[in-house]
Design a protein around this motif. Structure first.
Motif, PDB file in Angstrom:
ATOM      1  N   ALA A  52      31.372  43.807  41.885  1.00 52.66           N
ATOM      2  CA  ALA A  52      30.717  43.392  43.138  1.00 52.66           C
ATOM      3  C   ALA A  52      30.426  41.892  43.113  1.00 52.66           C
ATOM      4  N   HIS A  53      29.939  41.412  41.978  1.00 47.80           N
ATOM      5  CA  HIS A  53      29.649  39.979  41.855  1.00 47.80           C
ATOM      6  C   HIS A  53      30.926  39.153  42.073  1.00 47.80           C
ATOM      7  N   ASN A  54      32.000  39.552  41.399  1.00 43.35           N
ATOM      8  CA  ASN A  54      33.250  38.797  41.509  1.00 43.35           C
ATOM      9  C   ASN A  54      33.796  38.819  42.936  1.00 43.35           C
ATOM     10  N   THR A  55      33.672  39.972  43.578  1.00 43.63           N
ATOM     11  CA  THR A  55      34.181  40.091  44.944  1.00 43.63           C
ATOM     12  C   THR A  55      33.378  39.209  45.897  1.00 43.63           C
ATOM     13  N   THR A  56      32.044  39.294  45.803  1.00 42.69           N
ATOM     14  CA  THR A  56      31.195  38.472  46.668  1.00 42.69           C
ATOM     15  C   THR A  56      31.522  36.988  46.483  1.00 42.69           C
ATOM     16  N   SER A  57      31.667  36.589  45.217  1.00 38.73           N
ATOM     17  CA  SER A  57      31.935  35.187  44.915  1.00 38.73           C
ATOM     18  C   SER A  57      33.282  34.748  45.491  1.00 38.73           C
ATOM     19  N   MET A  58      34.332  35.566  45.283  1.00 36.37           N
ATOM     20  CA  MET A  58      35.664  35.196  45.789  1.00 36.37           C
ATOM     21  C   MET A  58      35.696  35.198  47.312  1.00 36.37           C
ATOM     22  N   VAL A  59      35.051  36.196  47.928  1.00 39.08           N
ATOM     23  CA  VAL A  59      35.048  36.264  49.400  1.00 39.08           C
ATOM     24  C   VAL A  59      34.384  35.007  49.971  1.00 39.08           C
ATOM     25  N   ARG A  60      33.270  34.573  49.341  1.00 44.03           N
ATOM     26  CA  ARG A  60      32.564  33.395  49.841  1.00 44.03           C
ATOM     27  C   ARG A  60      33.374  32.114  49.594  1.00 44.03           C
ATOM     28  N   ARG A  61      33.845  31.941  48.353  1.00 37.80           N
ATOM     29  CA  ARG A  61      34.506  30.677  48.016  1.00 37.80           C
ATOM     30  C   ARG A  61      35.863  30.538  48.705  1.00 37.80           C
ATOM     31  N   LEU A  62      36.619  31.623  48.775  1.00 35.18           N
ATOM     32  CA  LEU A  62      37.898  31.547  49.481  1.00 35.18           C
ATOM     33  C   LEU A  62      37.669  31.465  50.991  1.00 35.18           C
ATOM     34  N   GLY A  63      36.591  32.126  51.451  1.00 35.27           N
ATOM     35  CA  GLY A  63      36.252  32.066  52.877  1.00 35.27           C
ATOM     36  C   GLY A  63      36.041  30.639  53.350  1.00 35.27           C
ATOM     37  N   GLU A  64      35.449  29.817  52.468  1.00 30.97           N
ATOM     38  CA  GLU A  64      35.244  28.411  52.812  1.00 30.97           C
ATOM     39  C   GLU A  64      36.574  27.677  53.010  1.00 30.97           C
ATOM     40  N   GLN A  65      37.646  28.214  52.427  1.00 26.47           N
ATOM     41  CA  GLN A  65      38.987  27.632  52.612  1.00 26.47           C
ATOM     42  C   GLN A  65      39.752  28.329  53.750  1.00 26.47           C
ATOM     43  N   GLY A  66      39.080  29.231  54.448  1.00 30.83           N
ATOM     44  CA  GLY A  66      39.755  29.959  55.527  1.00 30.83           C
ATOM     45  C   GLY A  66      40.634  31.091  55.027  1.00 30.83           C
ATOM     46  N   ILE A  67      40.374  31.552  53.802  1.00 30.74           N
ATOM     47  CA  ILE A  67      41.220  32.599  53.203  1.00 30.74           C
ATOM     48  C   ILE A  67      40.410  33.879  53.043  1.00 30.74           C
ATOM     49  N   SER A  68      40.964  34.987  53.549  1.00 33.52           N
ATOM     50  CA  SER A  68      40.284  36.270  53.381  1.00 33.52           C
ATOM     51  C   SER A  68      40.850  36.995  52.165  1.00 33.52           C
ATOM     52  N   VAL A  69      40.090  37.992  51.691  1.00 31.30           N
ATOM     53  CA  VAL A  69      40.456  38.706  50.469  1.00 31.30           C
ATOM     54  C   VAL A  69      40.898  40.127  50.796  1.00 31.30           C
ATOM     55  N   THR A  70      42.134  40.441  50.409  1.00 30.46           N
ATOM     56  CA  THR A  70      42.583  41.832  50.385  1.00 30.46           C
ATOM     57  C   THR A  70      42.401  42.310  48.948  1.00 30.46           C
ATOM     58  N   ALA A  71      41.484  43.247  48.746  1.00 30.80           N
ATOM     59  CA  ALA A  71      41.142  43.676  47.377  1.00 30.80           C
ATOM     60  C   ALA A  71      42.116  44.754  46.917  1.00 30.80           C
ATOM     61  N   VAL A  72      42.689  44.551  45.727  1.00 27.67           N
ATOM     62  CA  VAL A  72      43.785  45.395  45.260  1.00 27.67           C
ATOM     63  C   VAL A  72      43.285  46.466  44.293  1.00 27.67           C
ATOM     64  N   THR A  73      43.604  47.718  44.610  1.00 30.91           N
ATOM     65  CA  THR A  73      43.091  48.862  43.850  1.00 30.91           C
ATOM     66  C   THR A  73      44.134  49.468  42.913  1.00 30.91           C
ATOM     67  N   LYS A  74      45.345  48.894  42.855  1.00 27.14           N
ATOM     68  CA  LYS A  74      46.419  49.603  42.138  1.00 27.14           C
ATOM     69  C   LYS A  74      46.143  49.796  40.655  1.00 27.14           C
ATOM     70  N   ALA A  75      45.496  48.814  40.002  1.00 29.08           N
ATOM     71  CA  ALA A  75      45.236  48.964  38.560  1.00 29.08           C
ATOM     72  C   ALA A  75      44.238  50.080  38.292  1.00 29.08           C
ATOM     73  N   THR A  76      43.533  50.521  39.326  1.00 36.32           N
ATOM     74  CA  THR A  76      42.535  51.580  39.152  1.00 36.32           C
ATOM     75  C   THR A  76      43.032  52.911  39.709  1.00 36.32           C
ATOM     76  N   LEU A  77      44.329  52.994  39.991  1.00 39.99           N
ATOM     77  CA  LEU A  77      44.933  54.197  40.579  1.00 39.99           C
ATOM     78  C   LEU A  77      44.282  54.567  41.905  1.00 39.99           C
ATOM     79  N   GLY A  78      43.779  53.568  42.614  1.00 37.42           N
ATOM     80  CA  GLY A  78      43.143  53.848  43.898  1.00 37.42           C
ATOM     81  C   GLY A  78      41.797  54.537  43.756  1.00 37.42           C
ATOM     82  N   ALA A  79      40.995  54.122  42.785  1.00 33.68           N
ATOM     83  CA  ALA A  79      39.680  54.753  42.587  1.00 33.68           C
ATOM     84  C   ALA A  79      38.761  54.442  43.768  1.00 33.68           C
ATOM     85  N   PRO A  80      38.285  55.474  44.481  1.00 37.29           N
ATOM     86  CA  PRO A  80      37.425  55.237  45.646  1.00 37.29           C
ATOM     87  C   PRO A  80      36.126  54.512  45.282  1.00 37.29           C
TER      88      PRO A  80
END
Ligand SMILES: *Cc1c(COP(=O)(O)O)cnc(C)c1O
Length: 366
Positions: free
Chosen positions: A14-42
């Motif tokens: 959660a910390h990493n996601t919040t940080s990336m969403v905020r910092r990349l957001g400042e560059q106009g970039i949104s985050v598509t979060a990838v679940t494949k390494a977790t086999l799609g864990a809900p």
């Protein structure tokens, strides 16, 4: 608690996601979060979404089905170009798929029309890493083809680097992707909503001094899970790297010679004999092996060295005996997490959940 197990720290993710969403957001970039390494864990998908990721990506349809069964309603992009044999399921469960093959696009169109849906398409462009992608000179023609197909909507273009040949995302190849977006729009008289620059290997480019141009999306897995830059496995500043730990139980520990005796051939995996370790007089074995994880991608505790691994045994060296029945924790890299997540012999445990953020799974192991 049963061992071996993979402990996933949802608060770190959660910390990493919040940080990336905020910092990349400042560059106009949104985050598509990838679940494949977790086999799609809900559980992990819900953590990504609660922390601000707007969309999810996965490369496999069964993983997407698991997300949907787990109650995840957010938009999902299929990251790998669809197999012809699965287009119906993709149209049913994914909002967008990444594509490179006209034949697959035609099949997706038929499936979308049959299901009375509009399926989003992101066309992947080859920028030199030699994995998936349409050659740049063919992109406008394929884009025009998508626009002519009923049931499909051309949502954007994307690229993927650093996966197959280790080609680094930089100013030049990202500027090429921006220019291609402009060319597709100009030729087709349309507007592209998504220009997806790449994966976790793009983070240092995106947060560096270069202009991001038209790139407005990154698809991030490893950066969010492990806080690492896949290009050199170094921590991304400000991110937590303690998202995943493999825990195993000690089954033997005691003084043993450091030098094997007898005639030596290859080991059980056809590998030449390992160099003799000088790490300590005590040999300890934990019940963990290549069937559970990637032993080469584990970081042992301080003062302990991993000297060998087979299917079911991880052989360690150290200064002191370790009680049989006690547990040892190993910090896990991407490959270790991937294999532990995929292995039915490893129990998955989610720690640090914010109350109410993640759905409670029926079973945590899979
Ligand atoms: C796996 C994958 C990603 C995510 O990669 P990470 O290095 O985990 O961020 C992004 N895009 C595509 C096409 C992928 O296959």
């Amino acid at each position: 608690m049963s061992a071996p197990r993979l402990e996933i720290r949802l608060d770190a993710i959660a910390h990493n996601t919040t940080s990336m969403v905020r910092r990349l957001g400042e560059q106009g970039i949104s985050v598509t979060a990838v679940t494949k390494a977790t086999l799609g864990a809900p559980e992990i998908a819900a953590t990504f979404l609660a922390a601000g990721a707007g969309a999810l990506g996965d490369s496999r349809l069964p993983n997407v089905r698991r997300l949907r069964r787990g109650g995840i309603r957010a938009p999902v992009t299929l990251l790998r170009t669809p197999m012809l044999s699965e287009v119906d399921g993709i149209v049913e469960h994914c909002d967008i798929s990444c594509n490179t093959e006209p034949e697959v696009l035609a099949a997706l169109s038929l499936a979308a029309v049959a299901a009375d849906r509009v399926h989003g398409v992101v066309l992947m462009v080859e920028l030199g890493d030699l994995r998936e992608g349409i050659m740049p000179n063919d992109l406008c023609a394929v884009a025009a083809g998508v626009c002519d197909l009923p049931g499909l909507s051309l949502r954007g273009i994307g690229a993927n680097l650093a996966c197959s040949s280790g080609v680094v995302p930089d100013e030049a190849n990202m500027a090429e992707l921006s220019a291609l977006a402009g060319r597709v729009e100009h030729t087709g008289g349309l507007e592209l909503e998504i220009v997806s620059g790449g994966n976790s290997a793009n983070v240092s480019w995106a947060l560096g001094p270069a202009r991001v141009g038209r790139i407005n999306d990154l698809r991030l897995g490893e950066a969010l899970l492990l806080g690492c830059d896949p290009l050199d496995r170094t921590p991304i500043p400000g991110l937590r790297t303690d998202g995943a730990t493999v825990v195993a139980e000690v089954i033997e520990s005691g003084l043993k010679p450091t030098t094997p005796w007898g005639t030596r051939g290859a080991n059980a995996f056809g590998e030449p004999p390992a160099a003799v370790s000088a790490a300590g007089p005590v040999q300890t074995i934990v019940a963990l092996g290549r069937q559970d994880t990637d032993p080469g991608d584990l970081a042992p505790p301080e003062g302990i060295e991993i000297v060998a691994s087979s299917s079911d045994h991880l052989v360690l060296r150290g200064a002191h005996p370790v009680p049989v029945g006690s547990e040892m924790s190993f910090s896990a890299g991407y490959s270790a997490v991937l294999r532990a997540m995929t292995s039915p012999t490893v129990t998955k445990v989610y720690l640090g959940a914010e109350p109410g953020a993640a759905p409670t799974p029926a079973r945590s192991a899979r």
